[in-house]
Design a protein around this motif. Sequence first.
Motif, short mmCIF file in Angstrom:
data_model
loop_
_atom_site.label_atom_id
_atom_site.label_comp_id
_atom_site.label_asym_id
_atom_site.label_seq_id
_atom_site.Cartn_x
_atom_site.Cartn_y
_atom_site.Cartn_z
N MET A 1 0.84 -1.20 0.00
CA MET A 1 0.00 0.00 0.00
C MET A 1 0.88 1.25 0.00
SD MET A 1 -2.99 1.16 2.67
CE MET A 1 -1.88 1.31 4.06
N THR A 2 0.46 2.24 -0.75
CA THR A 2 1.12 3.54 -0.78
C THR A 2 0.16 4.59 -0.22
OG1 THR A 2 2.44 2.93 -2.71
CG2 THR A 2 2.21 5.29 -2.24
N THR A 3 0.66 5.46 0.63
CA THR A 3 -0.18 6.49 1.24
C THR A 3 0.32 7.87 0.87
OG1 THR A 3 1.13 6.51 3.28
CG2 THR A 3 -0.77 5.01 3.19
N VAL A 4 -0.61 8.81 0.78
CA VAL A 4 -0.30 10.23 0.57
C VAL A 4 -0.87 10.99 1.75
CG1 VAL A 4 -0.57 12.21 -0.96
CG2 VAL A 4 -0.41 9.90 -1.93
N ARG A 5 0.01 11.64 2.52
CA ARG A 5 -0.43 12.35 3.73
C ARG A 5 -0.07 13.82 3.61
NH1 ARG A 5 1.78 12.70 9.62
NH2 ARG A 5 3.72 11.90 8.72
N PHE A 6 -1.06 14.68 3.84
CA PHE A 6 -0.87 16.12 3.71
C PHE A 6 -0.58 16.72 5.08
CE2 PHE A 6 -3.20 14.79 0.04
CZ PHE A 6 -2.66 15.55 -0.98
N LEU A 7 0.56 17.38 5.19
CA LEU A 7 0.97 17.97 6.46
C LEU A 7 0.54 19.42 6.59
CD1 LEU A 7 2.55 16.18 8.49
CD2 LEU A 7 2.77 15.38 6.16
N ASN A 8 0.85 20.22 5.60
CA ASN A 8 0.49 21.64 5.61
C ASN A 8 0.19 22.07 4.18
OD1 ASN A 8 0.93 22.20 8.41
ND2 ASN A 8 3.13 22.28 8.02
N GLY A 9 -0.50 23.20 4.04
CA GLY A 9 -0.69 23.80 2.74
C GLY A 9 -2.05 23.60 2.11
N ILE A 10 -2.95 22.89 2.77
CA ILE A 10 -4.27 22.66 2.19
C ILE A 10 -5.04 23.96 2.06
CG2 ILE A 10 -6.50 21.53 2.53
CD1 ILE A 10 -4.24 19.71 1.57
N ARG A 11 -4.95 24.81 3.08
CA ARG A 11 -5.59 26.13 3.03
C ARG A 11 -4.61 27.22 3.42
NH1 ARG A 11 -10.87 26.71 2.22
NH2 ARG A 11 -12.17 24.86 2.13
N SER A 12 -3.42 27.14 2.86
CA SER A 12 -2.37 28.11 3.18
C SER A 12 -1.41 28.18 2.01
CB SER A 12 -1.63 27.68 4.45
OG SER A 12 -0.49 28.49 4.67
N ILE A 13 -0.71 29.30 1.89
CA ILE A 13 0.34 29.39 0.87
C ILE A 13 1.72 29.27 1.51
CG2 ILE A 13 -1.08 30.75 -0.71
CD1 ILE A 13 0.49 33.23 0.17
N GLU A 14 1.76 28.82 2.76
CA GLU A 14 3.02 28.66 3.46
C GLU A 14 3.19 27.22 3.93
OE1 GLU A 14 2.28 31.55 6.56
OE2 GLU A 14 3.66 32.96 5.62
N GLY A 15 4.39 26.71 3.79
CA GLY A 15 4.75 25.44 4.41
C GLY A 15 4.02 24.23 3.89
N ASN A 16 3.59 24.24 2.60
CA ASN A 16 2.86 23.05 2.14
C ASN A 16 3.80 21.87 1.96
OD1 ASN A 16 3.68 24.77 -0.08
ND2 ASN A 16 2.67 23.30 -1.45
N ILE A 17 3.46 20.78 2.62
CA ILE A 17 4.30 19.59 2.66
C ILE A 17 3.41 18.36 2.50
CG2 ILE A 17 5.87 18.20 4.09
CD1 ILE A 17 6.61 20.78 5.58
N VAL A 18 3.85 17.42 1.67
CA VAL A 18 3.14 16.16 1.53
C VAL A 18 4.14 15.02 1.68
CG1 VAL A 18 3.38 16.04 -0.99
CG2 VAL A 18 1.47 14.87 0.13
#
Length: 410
Positions: A1-18
Amino acid sequence: MTTVRFLNGIRSIEGNIVEIATDSSRIITDFGMVGGYTAGSANSLISRHILPDFPDLFSDSAPAKDNQAIVVTHVNFDNINAAIYLKSDIPIYISAEGYKLYRALIENQLIQPICNNFKVLPHDLIVGDLEVKGYPSDCDTMGSQSLLISDGIRNFGISGDVRLNGPNKDLVYKWIRKFKKVNLDLFMLDATAYSFSNKCKLFATDENDLRVQFIDLVKQRRDLIVININPFNVERLAKLCLKMIHYDRKMVLEYEFANVVTKFYPDLKLYVLKESIPDKKTLSKNMKSVQLDEIREYQNKFVLQNSFNNLHLLVNLKAGIYLHSNGFPQISYDQDYQFLREFLFNTKFQYIDFSASGHAGKKDLVFLTDAVNAQKTIPWHSYHPELAIQAMKDLDTELTLPKEKEVIEY
């Protein structure tokens, strides 16, 4: 299984990390802090959602995965400053041009060293079960790249900061075709333009229009022109210097900025502000010094590049216009920006916002998403990504907006 996890940046223009991960391997893309650099313990910053939720990377704990790497889409301090807190020896990969820029900025003390883990991204990076390829792109920072990550079966694309009206837009079209060809399972898109209302005129100017406006100012003004420009945007600074060759003005750079430009444009003849040259430092053969006294006496013959730390030098010059060209302080940094505006008011310099965005406009983003045609698309790096979803609802891709820390399983 491969997972994609969103840490930051969903509703921000700063620090988006996946994070894209398998049982044994993980790739983390970009590594900034939300809200810019903030002092504090790693645990407290993680709990406040300022640092990304990777406690093993910020402590002496065993790594969460046997194989792991961070891959950066472009070298901007806000994109890599979480690495200041790293205790892990996890490698951080950036493009060759991005690495060259990072080293040049450090050598000239325009940014502080962040960590020793930076490496040049190879053509094909294998991290356990995962493979990463970087494709040169175009934003307002040299060495930007999009990323294609694969687990051997599924393909995940990350645009990084991207624009379609920049000087290197042909590079963007190349990776669009690459992404289209592999039929992406998931495409993560820089949707910054959907952070603002339709009435907002932010980022309306592209690099070409900016240069045209610059030449108009050079032709029309008879007073001093001062420009504060982002050192990460070496290409903009070099091209403005080149434009001056055809006009009766000299672009005068601070010593550190001139050195960075020379790293990328070694044959470009540059003028350097004498007062900015450190003691015992000599200029390269393509540089010539200019004193403040000469600028003061013949103000209509010069354009002076001036960084925030050297604002005090303007006190001794006749007032003119001050072009704030995506330089520091950014408008979001209220205290420094307010100081800048008050200083210019008191010294009678006319402030002009002279910026061009590193992000695609709304119509271009719809085109880009349609051209990539992934099975699923997530617009992020935006304050209002739901506006992007609404604009793209008729495209042949599933549009979705995950929550922060949500995990998508494949």
